[in-house]
Design a protein around this motif. Structure first.
Motif, PDB file in Angstrom:
ATOM      1  N   LYS A 103       0.309  -1.254  -0.265  1.00 30.95           N
ATOM      2  CA  LYS A 103      -0.117   0.060  -0.239  1.00 30.95           C
ATOM      3  C   LYS A 103       0.722   1.384   0.240  1.00 30.95           C
ATOM      4  N   TYR A 104       2.072   1.134   0.794  1.00 34.81           N
ATOM      5  CA  TYR A 104       3.016   2.623   0.693  1.00 34.81           C
ATOM      6  C   TYR A 104       3.271   2.826  -1.092  1.00 34.81           C
ATOM      7  N   LYS A 105       3.528   1.555  -1.351  1.00 36.54           N
ATOM      8  CA  LYS A 105       4.744   1.418  -2.557  1.00 36.54           C
ATOM      9  C   LYS A 105       3.284   2.194  -3.986  1.00 36.54           C
ATOM     10  N   GLU A 106       2.522   1.513  -3.373  1.00 36.08           N
ATOM     11  CA  GLU A 106       0.564   2.211  -4.166  1.00 36.08           C
ATOM     12  C   GLU A 106       1.128   3.652  -3.887  1.00 36.08           C
ATOM     13  N   GLY A 128      -2.226   2.923  10.974  1.00 43.12           N
ATOM     14  CA  GLY A 128      -1.797   3.429  10.558  1.00 43.12           C
ATOM     15  C   GLY A 128      -1.514   4.870   9.389  1.00 43.12           C
ATOM     16  N   LYS A 129      -2.611   5.861   9.036  1.00 42.53           N
ATOM     17  CA  LYS A 129      -2.929   6.108   8.161  1.00 42.53           C
ATOM     18  C   LYS A 129      -1.350   7.321   7.685  1.00 42.53           C
ATOM     19  N   VAL A 133       1.324   8.888   5.192  1.00 42.42           N
ATOM     20  CA  VAL A 133       1.630   9.506   4.814  1.00 42.42           C
ATOM     21  C   VAL A 133       2.793  10.437   4.907  1.00 42.42           C
ATOM     22  N   LYS A 134       2.826  10.223   6.531  1.00 41.41           N
ATOM     23  CA  LYS A 134       4.549  11.410   6.519  1.00 41.41           C
ATOM     24  C   LYS A 134       6.044  10.375   6.331  1.00 41.41           C
ATOM     25  N   LEU A 178       3.270  19.188  -2.119  1.00 45.81           N
ATOM     26  CA  LEU A 178       2.694  18.591  -1.626  1.00 45.81           C
ATOM     27  C   LEU A 178       1.324  19.111  -0.742  1.00 45.81           C
ATOM     28  N   ILE A 179       0.307  19.343  -0.758  1.00 43.51           N
ATOM     29  CA  ILE A 179      -0.196  19.376   0.498  1.00 43.51           C
ATOM     30  C   ILE A 179      -1.412  18.217   1.137  1.00 43.51           C
ATOM     31  N   ILE A 180      -0.857  17.768   2.599  1.00 40.92           N
ATOM     32  CA  ILE A 180      -1.250  16.908   2.764  1.00 40.92           C
ATOM     33  C   ILE A 180      -2.534  17.700   3.852  1.00 40.92           C
ATOM     34  N   LEU A 181      -3.715  16.786   4.018  1.00 42.06           N
ATOM     35  CA  LEU A 181      -4.639  16.941   4.731  1.00 42.06           C
ATOM     36  C   LEU A 181      -5.213  15.826   5.332  1.00 42.06           C
TER      37      LEU A 181
END
Length: 778
Positions: A103-106, A128-129, A133-134, A178-181
């Motif tokens: 999933k990390y690679k995806e 662990g979402k 993302v971090k 990249l904006i992480i919400l």
């Protein structure tokens, strides 16, 4: 020989591969057993060397070596070369299974695809979402795919102003951003926040995390990736690691542990908390109680079954904690906002204000030590998470559970939440009152009879600091950080708080702050600028403007008690600090840094000429001394001092002291001195009159500028060396003839700058030309 090698290889394969490494049978869980692998690696290397030596001997004799022996040797090499550390992306200290890696690679591939403007990562709370993302953000920043990574938490009740502040001035056209919400619960108005539409900013990408897949659909995510729960086996392996079951792996405990692990429903946040709480517990009854608690039916209004399962696990973890103060601190932490980074100072203020230790704890200093101990207990239990710079965070589900577990007694109020305001006047037992960034009428509440112990204001707008707070008989801690106070001098009110033990006042000065006075305290931090509280310095005062000064009473108090003191104005007409302000027997031996400026009366720092019968030790902890624009300062010390005075001094800086004639007349231990800077001292003739061979062994930087009367800087009586001196700058010293009185060794010197020295003869008199030192262009 070949047969021997085959049998030997078979033995080692069974012993090492099946016993600890087991790569063939645990290939999907390799990262989960990385720790075991590291422990076995050393033994494997020894066995590999033994096998290789025997293979080499057999080969040199012309004997055949079977293929499986050579294959084992090759595989052992690969295992030894394996870098497990770079492959571990830990979630609550656990290295997830290969599906998580997939999933990390995806997710990484989706963000590398320029056709995906918005990507969603969906999964249950605690899967662990945020961790993922971090990690992805770090990876993309390192690969320079994006110029900036902007990470902001949205949460259930989004603070639009905070989100806007997080991304303000960082969206520049043309840059890849990249904006992480994180933790999105509903619709988002990107226009209101200030996030550009995809057509207006082609370099911008958005990544959201959410528990609800419908959120991804409504926001129009180009790609949505679902993060599943751990597999049953990975969940069990994670449980074993946190509970340390491998060290006490009796059959009974393993069976109980497996059942408890199953009750955690494969959620990392639940597994980490409950397994950590059972770590080291050997009695079967304790495991039985935990299992029964998890199996017990429980209902909660408005909560689904999955949330209840998590809460039950966290409840058991909480119940298993033996440290009462840690349990109390845990229940208090829900006062902080979701995803808030919590400093140790905030935890301390909360604990003290909330009465964590009851009514009979000694003082704030004792409470602070207990807070740190309790914080560490919560970290060990995975109920708090470590963050950078010794800060901590609380997982949003853990925070919700803390609020759910907390008793109904209202002792903590955060005015950030609108529904909390009415409680301030209604409830008499509130002990901790926190407000961040809102409310102009903070002190409009009636506080008579209140049990408030802590007032904690951060970035607030206040009309004036009300005299109402002087009526708070139990107020022990007051924090005003980066607040805007419109009227009156707030210190006129603070001085009337008779029970106050700790004061933090930074970045909150107004135009009425002229003469500053405050009561005697156990801990204080007073500074014009906003600054994170320096935990190493418990008593700090710093003013940078000439129009702010301490009252005579507070001045004497600070000079005797402060660890860091920076003053640009001293009222009172004092000619020295000791003994006129501070008694000679005190010696100011708690002071670590002293900075003084713009004083017209001071003649010397210490005058001990009338105390010759007793050799006085002063400034024994002083590390930094800075003196600027002291018009009438003639010398630092007048009279004898103990040899160990200033034995901690590392940095000495003196500038624009027009009447300064000498620095040190007596013999002092200046072995730790690293930097000396003298500038604009026209009357200074000899900086150092008595110099022992042990002095200046650590001196790294020497700077002397615009001191026209100096003829000799360091008058050594015998050959000397400067093993640490790296940089020397001498300029505008008209009468200077020599720098050193005798030959010196300058083996570490990297930079020598000399200028404006019309009478310079040489570096030292009667220079020994055979001496080795580096040559520089002067």
């Amino acid at each position: 020989m070949a047969s021997f090698l085959t049998n030997l290889v078979k033995t080692y394969v069974e012993k090492l591969i099946n016993g600890g490494i087991a790569e063939s049978s645990y290939i999907c869980c390799f990262t989960c057993i990385a720790k075991d692998f590291e422990e076995e690696r050393a033994r494997l290397e020894i066995e590999r060397t033994t096998i290789k030596q025997r293979v080499d001997v057999a080969t040199s004799r012309g004997e055949d070596v079977q293929a499986n022996a050579l294959y084992w040797e090759e595989e052992a090499d690969k295992l030894i070369q394996e870098d497990t550390k770079t492959k571990q992306r830990c979630l609550f200290g656990f290295c997830p299974h290969i599906i998580w890696e997939f999933k990390y690679k995806e997710l990484l591939d989706a963000l590398n695809d320029d056709n995906n403007y918005m990507t969603g990562l969906q999964g249950m709370g605690g899967t662990g979402k945020t961790t993922m993302v971090k990690e992805v953000g770090k990876k993309l920043k390192q690969s320079k795919k994006f110029t900036q990574i902007i990470d902001t938490a949205v949460s259930f009740s989004p603070d639009i102003k905070k989100i806007q502040d997080d991304i303000a001035d960082r969206l520049t056209n043309g840059e890849k951003i990249l904006i992480i919400l994180d933790d999105v619960w509903g619709d988002i108005d990107f226009n209101e926040i200030g996030i550009p539409y995809r057509d207006n900013h082609k370099g911008c990408r958005i990544l959201i995390t959410t528990r609800n897949k419908l959120v991804c659909n409504r926001l129009g995510c180009s790609k949505t990736i679902q993060l599943d729960l751990l597999s049953v086996e990975d969940a069990w392996m994670m449980f074993q690691r946190h509970a340390d079951l491998r060290k006490v792996s009796t059959k009974d405990l393993l069976e109980k542990g497996r059942k408890i692990s199953n009750e955690c429903k494969r959620l990392p946040v639940a597994i980490a908390a409950i397994a950590s709480s059972l770590k080291g517990k050997q009695r079967r009854e304790e495991w039985d109680v935990a299992l029964k608690s998890l199996q017990k039916h429980m209902s909660m209004h408005g909560a689904d079954d999955e949330l209840l399962k998590i809460f039950k696990c966290l409840q058991v973890s909480y119940d298993n904690m033996k440290n009462v103060n840690a349990k109390r601190l845990f229940l208090m932490c829900y006062v902080f906002r979701e995803d808030e980074v919590i400093s140790i100072e905030k935890l301390t203020r909360l604990g003290i204000g909330r009465g964590l230790f009851g009514e009979d704890y000694g003082n704030c200093k004792d409470a602070r030590i207990q807070i740190i101990i309790s914080k560490n207990k919560l970290l060990d239990s995975c109920l708090l998470l470590e963050y950078y710079l010794s800060n901590v965070k609380m997982h949003d589900l853990v925070r919700d559970a803390a609020q759910w577990i907390a008793n109904k007694e209202i002792q903590t109020v955060n005015l950030y939440y609108k529904n909390q305001k009415a409680k301030v006047e209604r409830e008499a037992n509130i002990k901790y009152l926190l407000c961040e960034g809102k409310l102009k009428d903070l002190f409009s509440f009636k506080l008579d009879g209140s049990k408030l112990e802590t007032l904690d204001w951060d970035d607030c707008k206040i009309d004036e600091l009300s005299h109402e707070i002087t009526k708070l008989e139990k107020l022990k801690l007051l924090n005003l950080e980066d607040c805007k106070i419109a009227r009156i001098n707030p210190f006129e009110v603070i001085d009337g708080c008779s029970s106050l033990e700790e004061l933090y006042f930074s970045g909150s000065f107004n135009e009425f702050c002229r003469e500053i006075t405050f009561p005697k305290l156990q801990r204080f931090y007073i500074d014009e600028l906003p600054r994170r509280v320096n935990e190493l310095s418990s008593k700090w005062v710093s003013f940078r403007k000439d129009d702010i000064f301490l009252s005579e009473t507070s001045h004497k108090y600070c000079l005797q008690e402060a660890e860091f003191l920076g003053l640009r104005r001293m009222e009172g007409g004092w000619r020295n600090i000791i003994p006129e302000i501070v008694p000679m027997e005190h010696g100011m031996n708690d002071l670590v840094e002293l900075s003084l400026g713009s004083n017209s009366q001071l003649r010397c720092l210490i005058d001990s000429k009338h105390f010759e019968s007793q050799v006085t030790k002063v400034f024994s902890k002083l590390v930094g001394l800075e003196l600027r624009n002291l018009e009438n300062l003639e010398e630092l010390f007048n009279g004898p001092l103990s040899f160990d005075s200033l034995n901690s001094l590392e940095n000495l800086s003196i500038e624009d002291c027009k009447h300064l004639k000498s620095l040190f007349k007596c013999n002092l231990n200046l072995f730790n001195l690293k930097s000396v800077s003298l500038e604009g001292c026209p009357m200074l003739i000899s900086p150092f009159q008595i110099i022992e061979s042990t002095m200046f062994q650590k001196l790294e930087v020497l700077t002397i500028i615009n001191c026209p009367r100096i003829e000799l800087i360091l008058p050594f009586k015998s050959a000397h060396d400067f093993p640490s001196l790296e940089s020397t700058t001498i300029a505008s010293c008209d009468k200077l003839k020599y720098i050193f009185g005798k030959n010196v060794e300058l083996g570490s010197l990297k930079q020598l700058e000399l200028g404006g020295l019309p009478n310079l003869i040489d570096i030292f008199p009667k220079c020994n030309r055979s001496m080795h030192y580096k040559k520089f262009d002067l």
